[in-house]
Design a protein around this motif. Sequence first.
Motif, PDB file in Angstrom:
ATOM      1  N   ALA A 120     -13.738   6.071  -5.386  1.00 19.88           N
ATOM      2  CA  ALA A 120     -13.247   4.817  -4.789  1.00 19.88           C
ATOM      3  C   ALA A 120     -12.117   5.107  -3.810  1.00 19.88           C
ATOM      4  CB  ALA A 120     -12.771   3.867  -5.887  1.00 19.88           C
ATOM      5  N   LEU A 121     -11.274   6.066  -4.146  1.00 18.16           N
ATOM      6  CA  LEU A 121     -10.145   6.414  -3.291  1.00 18.16           C
ATOM      7  C   LEU A 121     -10.627   7.004  -1.965  1.00 18.16           C
ATOM      8  CD1 LEU A 121      -7.049   6.299  -3.525  1.00 18.16           C
ATOM      9  CD2 LEU A 121      -7.101   8.665  -4.287  1.00 18.16           C
ATOM     10  N   TYR A 122     -11.639   7.841  -2.017  1.00 17.69           N
ATOM     11  CA  TYR A 122     -12.164   8.441  -0.789  1.00 17.69           C
ATOM     12  C   TYR A 122     -12.881   7.400   0.065  1.00 17.69           C
ATOM     13  CZ  TYR A 122     -11.111  12.838  -3.158  1.00 17.69           C
ATOM     14  OH  TYR A 122     -10.473  13.861  -3.808  1.00 17.69           O
ATOM     15  N   LEU A 123     -13.490   6.421  -0.582  1.00 18.14           N
ATOM     16  CA  LEU A 123     -14.087   5.326   0.174  1.00 18.14           C
ATOM     17  C   LEU A 123     -12.996   4.495   0.848  1.00 18.14           C
ATOM     18  CD1 LEU A 123     -16.518   3.678   1.045  1.00 18.14           C
ATOM     19  CD2 LEU A 123     -16.457   2.484  -1.156  1.00 18.14           C
ATOM     20  N   LEU A 124     -11.889   4.277   0.139  1.00 15.23           N
ATOM     21  CA  LEU A 124     -10.743   3.593   0.738  1.00 15.23           C
ATOM     22  C   LEU A 124     -10.229   4.357   1.948  1.00 15.23           C
ATOM     23  CD1 LEU A 124      -8.568   2.373  -2.295  1.00 15.23           C
ATOM     24  CD2 LEU A 124      -9.244   0.980  -0.326  1.00 15.23           C
ATOM     25  N   MET A 125     -10.134   5.674   1.841  1.00 20.35           N
ATOM     26  CA  MET A 125      -9.661   6.497   2.953  1.00 20.35           C
ATOM     27  C   MET A 125     -10.554   6.316   4.172  1.00 20.35           C
ATOM     28  SD  MET A 125      -8.940  10.619   3.098  1.00 20.35           S
ATOM     29  CE  MET A 125     -10.532  11.050   2.341  1.00 20.35           C
ATOM     30  N   ASP A 126     -11.855   6.367   3.964  1.00 22.06           N
ATOM     31  CA  ASP A 126     -12.783   6.222   5.076  1.00 22.06           C
ATOM     32  C   ASP A 126     -12.629   4.859   5.743  1.00 22.06           C
ATOM     33  OD1 ASP A 126     -15.192   7.338   6.527  1.00 22.06           O
ATOM     34  OD2 ASP A 126     -16.066   5.490   5.741  1.00 22.06           O
ATOM     35  N   LYS A 127     -12.506   3.819   4.940  1.00 25.62           N
ATOM     36  CA  LYS A 127     -12.366   2.468   5.473  1.00 25.62           C
ATOM     37  C   LYS A 127     -11.029   2.300   6.204  1.00 25.62           C
ATOM     38  CE  LYS A 127     -13.672  -0.924   2.732  1.00 25.62           C
ATOM     39  NZ  LYS A 127     -14.778  -1.531   3.496  1.00 25.62           N
ATOM     40  N   LEU A 128      -9.963   2.885   5.660  1.00 24.73           N
ATOM     41  CA  LEU A 128      -8.649   2.776   6.307  1.00 24.73           C
ATOM     42  C   LEU A 128      -8.613   3.533   7.629  1.00 24.73           C
ATOM     43  CD1 LEU A 128      -6.219   3.081   3.255  1.00 24.73           C
ATOM     44  CD2 LEU A 128      -6.427   1.123   4.784  1.00 24.73           C
ATOM     45  N   TYR A 129      -9.228   4.695   7.664  1.00 24.75           N
ATOM     46  CA  TYR A 129      -9.283   5.453   8.916  1.00 24.75           C
ATOM     47  C   TYR A 129     -10.063   4.689   9.984  1.00 24.75           C
ATOM     48  CZ  TYR A 129      -7.132   9.963   7.698  1.00 24.75           C
ATOM     49  OH  TYR A 129      -6.247  10.965   7.382  1.00 24.75           O
ATOM     50  N   LYS A 130     -11.139   4.015   9.577  1.00 25.76           N
ATOM     51  CA  LYS A 130     -11.944   3.263  10.540  1.00 25.76           C
ATOM     52  C   LYS A 130     -11.171   2.057  11.076  1.00 25.76           C
ATOM     53  CE  LYS A 130     -16.481   4.650   8.800  1.00 25.76           C
ATOM     54  NZ  LYS A 130     -17.713   4.243   8.062  1.00 25.76           N
ATOM     55  N   ARG A 131     -10.347   1.437  10.233  1.00 24.04           N
ATOM     56  CA  ARG A 131      -9.551   0.298  10.683  1.00 24.04           C
ATOM     57  C   ARG A 131      -8.277   0.729  11.411  1.00 24.04           C
ATOM     58  NH1 ARG A 131      -8.753  -5.309   8.253  1.00 24.04           N
ATOM     59  NH2 ARG A 131      -8.857  -5.591  10.502  1.00 24.04           N
ATOM     60  N   LEU A 167      -1.079   8.551   2.269  1.00 25.88           N
ATOM     61  CA  LEU A 167      -1.180   7.578   1.179  1.00 25.88           C
ATOM     62  C   LEU A 167      -2.297   7.942   0.211  1.00 25.88           C
ATOM     63  CD1 LEU A 167      -0.352   4.891  -0.132  1.00 25.88           C
ATOM     64  CD2 LEU A 167      -1.976   3.743   1.396  1.00 25.88           C
ATOM     65  N   ILE A 168      -3.476   8.243   0.736  1.00 24.94           N
ATOM     66  CA  ILE A 168      -4.608   8.576  -0.124  1.00 24.94           C
ATOM     67  C   ILE A 168      -4.338   9.863  -0.894  1.00 24.94           C
ATOM     68  CG2 ILE A 168      -7.059   9.168  -0.182  1.00 24.94           C
ATOM     69  CD1 ILE A 168      -6.440   6.204   0.394  1.00 24.94           C
ATOM     70  N   TYR A 169      -3.769  10.846  -0.211  1.00 26.60           N
ATOM     71  CA  TYR A 169      -3.432  12.089  -0.898  1.00 26.60           C
ATOM     72  C   TYR A 169      -2.413  11.818  -2.008  1.00 26.60           C
ATOM     73  CZ  TYR A 169      -0.968  16.362  -2.014  1.00 26.60           C
ATOM     74  OH  TYR A 169      -0.359  17.387  -2.711  1.00 26.60           O
ATOM     75  N   GLY A 170      -1.388  11.022  -1.704  1.00 31.60           N
ATOM     76  CA  GLY A 170      -0.363  10.727  -2.699  1.00 31.60           C
ATOM     77  C   GLY A 170      -0.923  10.050  -3.933  1.00 31.60           C
ATOM     78  N   ILE A 171      -1.794   9.045  -3.726  1.00 26.94           N
ATOM     79  CA  ILE A 171      -2.390   8.336  -4.863  1.00 26.94           C
ATOM     80  C   ILE A 171      -3.275   9.279  -5.673  1.00 26.94           C
ATOM     81  CG2 ILE A 171      -3.952   6.484  -5.560  1.00 26.94           C
ATOM     82  CD1 ILE A 171      -2.997   4.886  -3.148  1.00 26.94           C
ATOM     83  N   GLY A 172      -4.129  10.047  -4.991  1.00 27.73           N
ATOM     84  CA  GLY A 172      -5.017  10.969  -5.696  1.00 27.73           C
ATOM     85  C   GLY A 172      -4.256  12.029  -6.473  1.00 27.73           C
ATOM     86  N   ASP A 173      -3.240  12.599  -5.842  1.00 24.45           N
ATOM     87  CA  ASP A 173      -2.439  13.628  -6.508  1.00 24.45           C
ATOM     88  C   ASP A 173      -1.693  13.039  -7.698  1.00 24.45           C
ATOM     89  OD1 ASP A 173      -1.585  16.461  -6.305  1.00 24.45           O
ATOM     90  OD2 ASP A 173       0.414  15.606  -6.059  1.00 24.45           O
TER      91      ASP A 173
END
Length: 250
Positions: A59-70, A127-133
């Motif tokens: 889910a986090l990686y999907l969030l990353m993809d969506k955030l990068y696109k926006r 942000l995504i790295y921080g949450i995942g880590d």
Amino acid sequence: MKKYSRWFLALLVLVCASCKPTPPVNGHVVPEAKLTKGQLIQSDPNRMANLEIRNNLDALYLLMDKLYKRNPSEWKKGGAANREEAETRVRHAVDHHTPLPGLDARDTKAMELALDPHFKGDRVGTLIYGIGDMLITAHGGKRELYLIDGLDAQRVYNAARNVEIAMWLLARRRDDAGHSLLLSNALSEQEQNLSFERLFGGIIGRTDLVAEFTAEKYRRSVIDYGQSFFGGQFLQFLPVSEVAGAASSL
């Protein structure tokens, strides 16, 4: 004996009928991981936590993809040649629980940095790295848990609260010009998009469930033992040999 046999067969048919799985609707089937050797040395709590970590990172990686696109300008700030390269860097750092190249911060420190209005780097990747880590750190620094591993329920619970805080700050924090730090959810007459909130909510819900389950694990062990001990006092021992079987039929 024939009478009892007929009743037994009827009961068996009913049980089998009740165990029949519910057919999928429109192709939506419950996802089921393949059996691996590692699962043989995993307890039920281990397996539950492993599925939680796996689904949360997906889910986090999907969030990353969506955030990068926006927010297409963000991946360029990290020096990546394209969006795919930026995502690969983040995934590799999270999956291997290692520092993100070029970033001198980890878990909650990285989350704070990404949501700092004065930060000039790649907010999405940070942000995504921080949450995942942070999520992996809360699970003892591991993505796969085995019988020798344990979980600290409070740390897992704190991780869920950290994701809640990040979601809230992402939606409300602004830069000096009054603009959102990152474009995510959109709710207006022209556009309605709450997919980011749903993904964050899924991560929070799964993490909370594992935290509560972990907190009750030892209590349940005592209860399960008590149920098996006292329940056994009201059950008749079953025959385990031919002699005993013959005696019980007399």
